[in-house]
Scaffold this motif. Structure first.
Motif, short mmCIF file in Angstrom:
data_model
loop_
_atom_site.label_atom_id
_atom_site.label_comp_id
_atom_site.label_asym_id
_atom_site.label_seq_id
_atom_site.Cartn_x
_atom_site.Cartn_y
_atom_site.Cartn_z
N LEU A 17 0.84 -1.20 0.00
CA LEU A 17 0.00 0.00 0.00
C LEU A 17 0.88 1.25 0.00
CD1 LEU A 17 -2.58 -1.22 2.64
CD2 LEU A 17 -2.90 -1.11 0.17
N ALA A 18 0.32 2.35 -0.42
CA ALA A 18 1.06 3.60 -0.51
C ALA A 18 1.49 4.09 0.87
CB ALA A 18 0.21 4.66 -1.20
N TRP A 19 2.67 4.70 0.94
CA TRP A 19 3.23 5.20 2.20
C TRP A 19 2.34 6.25 2.86
CZ3 TRP A 19 4.12 10.31 2.94
CH2 TRP A 19 4.15 11.10 1.79
N TRP A 20 1.61 7.00 2.05
CA TRP A 20 0.85 8.12 2.59
C TRP A 20 -0.35 7.68 3.43
CZ3 TRP A 20 -3.95 7.84 0.60
CH2 TRP A 20 -4.11 7.28 -0.67
N TRP A 21 -0.71 6.41 3.39
CA TRP A 21 -1.78 5.94 4.28
C TRP A 21 -1.38 6.12 5.74
CZ3 TRP A 21 -6.57 5.69 3.14
CH2 TRP A 21 -6.98 5.38 1.84
N ARG A 22 -0.09 5.94 6.02
CA ARG A 22 0.38 6.16 7.39
C ARG A 22 0.25 7.65 7.75
NH1 ARG A 22 2.82 2.59 9.85
NH2 ARG A 22 3.98 1.80 8.06
N ALA A 23 0.50 8.53 6.78
CA ALA A 23 0.34 9.97 7.03
C ALA A 23 -1.12 10.29 7.35
CB ALA A 23 0.82 10.77 5.83
N VAL A 24 -2.05 9.61 6.72
CA VAL A 24 -3.48 9.79 7.03
C VAL A 24 -3.73 9.36 8.48
CG1 VAL A 24 -5.82 8.96 6.55
CG2 VAL A 24 -4.28 9.53 4.65
N ALA A 25 -3.21 8.21 8.86
CA ALA A 25 -3.41 7.69 10.22
C ALA A 25 -2.77 8.61 11.26
CB ALA A 25 -2.84 6.28 10.34
N VAL A 26 -1.55 9.06 11.00
CA VAL A 26 -0.87 9.97 11.93
C VAL A 26 -1.64 11.28 12.01
CG1 VAL A 26 1.23 11.33 12.29
CG2 VAL A 26 1.40 8.92 11.66
N GLY A 27 -2.07 11.80 10.87
CA GLY A 27 -2.82 13.05 10.86
C GLY A 27 -4.11 12.96 11.65
N LEU A 28 -4.85 11.88 11.47
CA LEU A 28 -6.10 11.70 12.21
C LEU A 28 -5.84 11.54 13.71
CD1 LEU A 28 -8.02 9.38 9.74
CD2 LEU A 28 -8.65 11.72 10.38
N SER A 29 -4.82 10.77 14.06
CA SER A 29 -4.48 10.57 15.47
C SER A 29 -4.06 11.89 16.11
CB SER A 29 -3.37 9.53 15.61
OG SER A 29 -3.79 8.29 15.12
N TRP A 30 -3.22 12.64 15.41
CA TRP A 30 -2.77 13.92 15.94
C TRP A 30 -3.95 14.90 16.07
CZ3 TRP A 30 0.71 15.70 18.91
CH2 TRP A 30 0.87 17.08 19.04
N HIS A 31 -4.83 14.88 15.11
CA HIS A 31 -6.01 15.74 15.14
C HIS A 31 -6.84 15.45 16.40
CE1 HIS A 31 -9.29 18.10 13.20
NE2 HIS A 31 -10.03 17.34 14.00
N MET A 32 -7.03 14.17 16.70
CA MET A 32 -7.82 13.80 17.88
C MET A 32 -7.12 14.22 19.17
SD MET A 32 -10.52 12.66 16.63
CE MET A 32 -10.63 12.92 14.88
N LEU A 33 -5.80 14.06 19.22
CA LEU A 33 -5.05 14.48 20.41
C LEU A 33 -5.14 16.00 20.58
CD1 LEU A 33 -3.30 13.54 22.76
CD2 LEU A 33 -1.31 13.86 21.28
N THR A 34 -5.07 16.72 19.47
CA THR A 34 -5.20 18.17 19.51
C THR A 34 -6.57 18.60 20.01
OG1 THR A 34 -3.59 18.45 17.74
CG2 THR A 34 -5.12 20.26 18.10
N ASP A 35 -7.62 17.96 19.50
CA ASP A 35 -8.97 18.28 19.96
C ASP A 35 -9.16 17.91 21.43
OD1 ASP A 35 -9.54 19.27 17.48
OD2 ASP A 35 -11.02 17.75 16.96
N TRP A 36 -8.55 16.80 21.84
CA TRP A 36 -8.65 16.38 23.24
C TRP A 36 -8.01 17.42 24.15
CZ3 TRP A 36 -4.89 15.47 26.88
CH2 TRP A 36 -5.34 14.95 28.10
N GLN A 37 -6.79 17.85 23.79
CA GLN A 37 -6.12 18.83 24.66
C GLN A 37 -6.90 20.14 24.70
OE1 GLN A 37 -4.30 21.91 24.04
NE2 GLN A 37 -4.94 21.88 21.92
N ASP A 38 -7.54 20.48 23.61
CA ASP A 38 -8.33 21.70 23.57
C ASP A 38 -9.51 21.62 24.55
OD1 ASP A 38 -8.77 24.32 22.37
OD2 ASP A 38 -10.57 23.43 21.50
N GLY A 39 -10.12 20.45 24.62
CA GLY A 39 -11.26 20.28 25.52
C GLY A 39 -10.87 20.04 26.96
N MET A 40 -9.78 19.37 27.20
CA MET A 40 -9.41 18.99 28.57
C MET A 40 -8.53 20.01 29.28
SD MET A 40 -10.99 16.24 29.16
CE MET A 40 -10.27 15.63 30.65
N LEU A 41 -7.62 20.62 28.57
CA LEU A 41 -6.65 21.49 29.24
C LEU A 41 -7.08 22.94 29.32
CD1 LEU A 41 -3.36 20.00 27.72
CD2 LEU A 41 -4.55 19.37 29.82
N TRP A 42 -8.06 23.32 28.54
CA TRP A 42 -8.46 24.72 28.55
C TRP A 42 -9.81 24.82 29.21
CZ3 TRP A 42 -4.61 27.86 27.28
CH2 TRP A 42 -3.59 27.37 26.49
#
Length: 111
Positions: free
Chosen positions: A86-111
């Motif tokens: 499979l294409a390498w960029w599928w991992r970039a999709v997974a990392v991007g989605l995971s990072w997005h969720m962590l970013t949204d989590w910190q926005d809701g929990m830490l602020w």
């Protein structure tokens, strides 16, 4: 103001660093664009009423921000895409989605 800067900095600047760290200079730009495109996951906000509520935490509320989906995004980071042909960029999709969720989590929990 600081919350907004941190939130959007995590969404827009940190993926550039992830691209550089995980894929090097030769794929950094493409990885960055792919990870930015994963912000389309926020289209699920259109299903909520009201669409935007500054006091609502995205995690656990919107369909693509639920815990089962987050688990899927994290597991997808570890799939051996290249070995499966499979294409390498599928991992970039997974990392991007995971990072997005962590970013949204910190926005809701830490602020």
């Amino acid at each position: 103001m600081l919350q907004t800067l941190v939130h959007y900095g995590c969404h827009l600047i940190v993926p550039l660093l992830w691209g550089r760290i995980l894929w090097g200079r030769h794929r950094m730009r493409t990885a960055y664009i792919v990870m930015l495109l994963t912000m389309l996951v926020d289209l699920d906000h259109l299903l909520a009423t009201p669409i935007f509520d500054p006091n609502r935490m995205s995690i656990g509320f919107h369909p693509l921000h639920t815990y089962p989906m987050i688990a899927l995004y994290v597991v997808a980071c570890f799939v051996p895409y290249e070995r499966l042909g499979l294409a390498w960029w599928w991992r970039a999709v997974a990392v991007g989605l995971s990072w997005h969720m962590l970013t949204d989590w910190q926005d809701g929990m830490l602020w």
